[in-house]
Scaffold this motif. Structure first.
Motif, mmCIF file in Angstrom:
data_model
loop_
_atom_site.group_PDB
_atom_site.id
_atom_site.type_symbol
_atom_site.label_atom_id
_atom_site.label_comp_id
_atom_site.label_asym_id
_atom_site.label_seq_id
_atom_site.Cartn_x
_atom_site.Cartn_y
_atom_site.Cartn_z
ATOM 1 N N LYS A 1 1.041 -1.323 -0.170
ATOM 2 C CA LYS A 1 -0.506 -0.266 -0.044
ATOM 3 C C LYS A 1 0.857 1.135 0.294
ATOM 4 O O LYS A 1 2.128 1.193 0.615
ATOM 5 N N LYS B 1 1.490 -4.882 2.654
ATOM 6 C CA LYS B 1 0.666 -5.026 4.052
ATOM 7 C C LYS B 1 0.804 -5.755 5.541
ATOM 8 O O LYS B 1 0.031 -5.676 6.038
ATOM 9 N N ARG C 1 -8.755 3.153 -1.721
ATOM 10 C CA ARG C 1 -8.340 2.270 -0.772
ATOM 11 C C ARG C 1 -7.629 0.909 -1.270
ATOM 12 O O ARG C 1 -7.523 0.416 -0.106
ATOM 13 N N ALA D 1 -3.275 3.048 2.090
ATOM 14 C CA ALA D 1 -3.221 2.744 3.273
ATOM 15 C C ALA D 1 -3.050 3.866 4.201
ATOM 16 O O ALA D 1 -2.049 4.886 4.089
#
Length: 284
Positions: free
Chosen positions: A75, A194, A278, A282
């Motif tokens: 992210k 992530k 999204r 993040a």
């Protein structure tokens, strides 16, 4: 002490990381942040993020957007450089090519597919109304050293790379600079795996707090222009020009910028779809 691996290009954009590491600011917070140079650029960093060889990457916006859409489990957590990257368009010094239009249909040296040098060749082609299917050809060269070799031996005809990084090679007669192609978005972001975000959020917040303090004050560091010139073999005038057109960011990339970048990449058939904000970002 928490061990964290971070990667980035060995260029002046990332000097702030070197300065904070040299001062031991992360270790003072219980974090052993280990920097890894990626002279091959964005493509190599995307690969390292996927393999979990690094936890964090300071990476080109367009490259990480494409790779996340292609399945990279990472992210974007922040913009690092808010201003566009000025990609210089280079040919061998003894090349017959004089203008960007002379390069229509010729072979671009790229570090690897999905790298910045690859994706920005499409942007340059679009800017000049070239046929994206017939006027683009690529030769993978691995990075700047490979580009030097392949342009000089005629295996590739031109090369897009950050203008100020390549300026010493223009000055010494290796390359000739025939144009620019600024990125249409903020150029560098911070991307994080992530899994790392989910399990190390407080450490990540600490790392961002430290680097953001330094970047917010970067231009006011005494003799920073001389430090950059000495460390990266740059002329002081070039460094001062670069500082005048470069702004750092301490915030998450905004939704509209993500949408605009995706529309541009989609129009060039670089990404197969446009995804939700999204999916790519993040907030930490």
């Amino acid at each position: 002490m928490k061990h964290v691996n971070i990667g980035g290009v060995p260029e002046h954009f990332n000097l702030a990381w070197y300065l904070t590491l040299k001062k031991g600011e992360y270790k003072a917070e219980g974090i052993n942040l280990c920097w890894h140079d990626f002279p091959g650029g964005t493509g190599d960093m995307c690969k390292a993020l996927r393999k979990k060889e690094i936890d964090i990457a300071v990476i080109l916006t367009e490259g990480i957007i494409k790779d996340i859409i292609d399945g990279n489990p990472s992210k974007i957590v922040q913009t690092f450089i808010q201003t566009p990257l000025i990609w210089g368009i280079h040919v061998a010094n003894d090349s017959a090519y004089k203008t960007v239009e002379d390069l229509r249909g010729k072979t671009a040296a790229i570090s690897r597919y999905s790298s910045g040098s690859h994706l920005m060749a499409y942007i340059n082609a679009k800017n000049n109304d070239w046929d994206l299917k017939n006027d683009l050809d690529f030769k993978i060269v691995g990075g700047l050293d490979g580009a030097i070799e392949n342009l000089q031996n005629g295996n590739a005809d031109y090369f897009l790379w950050e203008k100020f990084t390549t300026k010493p090679l223009v000055d010494n007669g290796t390359f000739r600079h025939i144009g620019n192609c600024p990125s249409p978005w903020p150029c560098f972001v911070i991307a994080v795996g992530k899994d790392f975000i989910e399990s190390n959020k407080e450490d990540l917040k600490t790392i961002l707090r430290i680097i953001n303090k330094t970047t917010s004050e970067f231009k006011n560091i005494p003799s920073i222009d001389k430090t950059i010139a000495d460390r990266y073999n740059q002329k002081i005038d070039d460094v001062q020009e670069w500082l005048s057109v470069t702004e750092w960011s301490q915030k998450l990339i905004d939704k509209q910028t993500i949408i605009d970048a995706q529309h541009e990449l989609f129009s060039l058939n670089i990404i197969p779809e446009i995804v939700d904000y999204r999916t790519l970002t993040a907030k930490v």
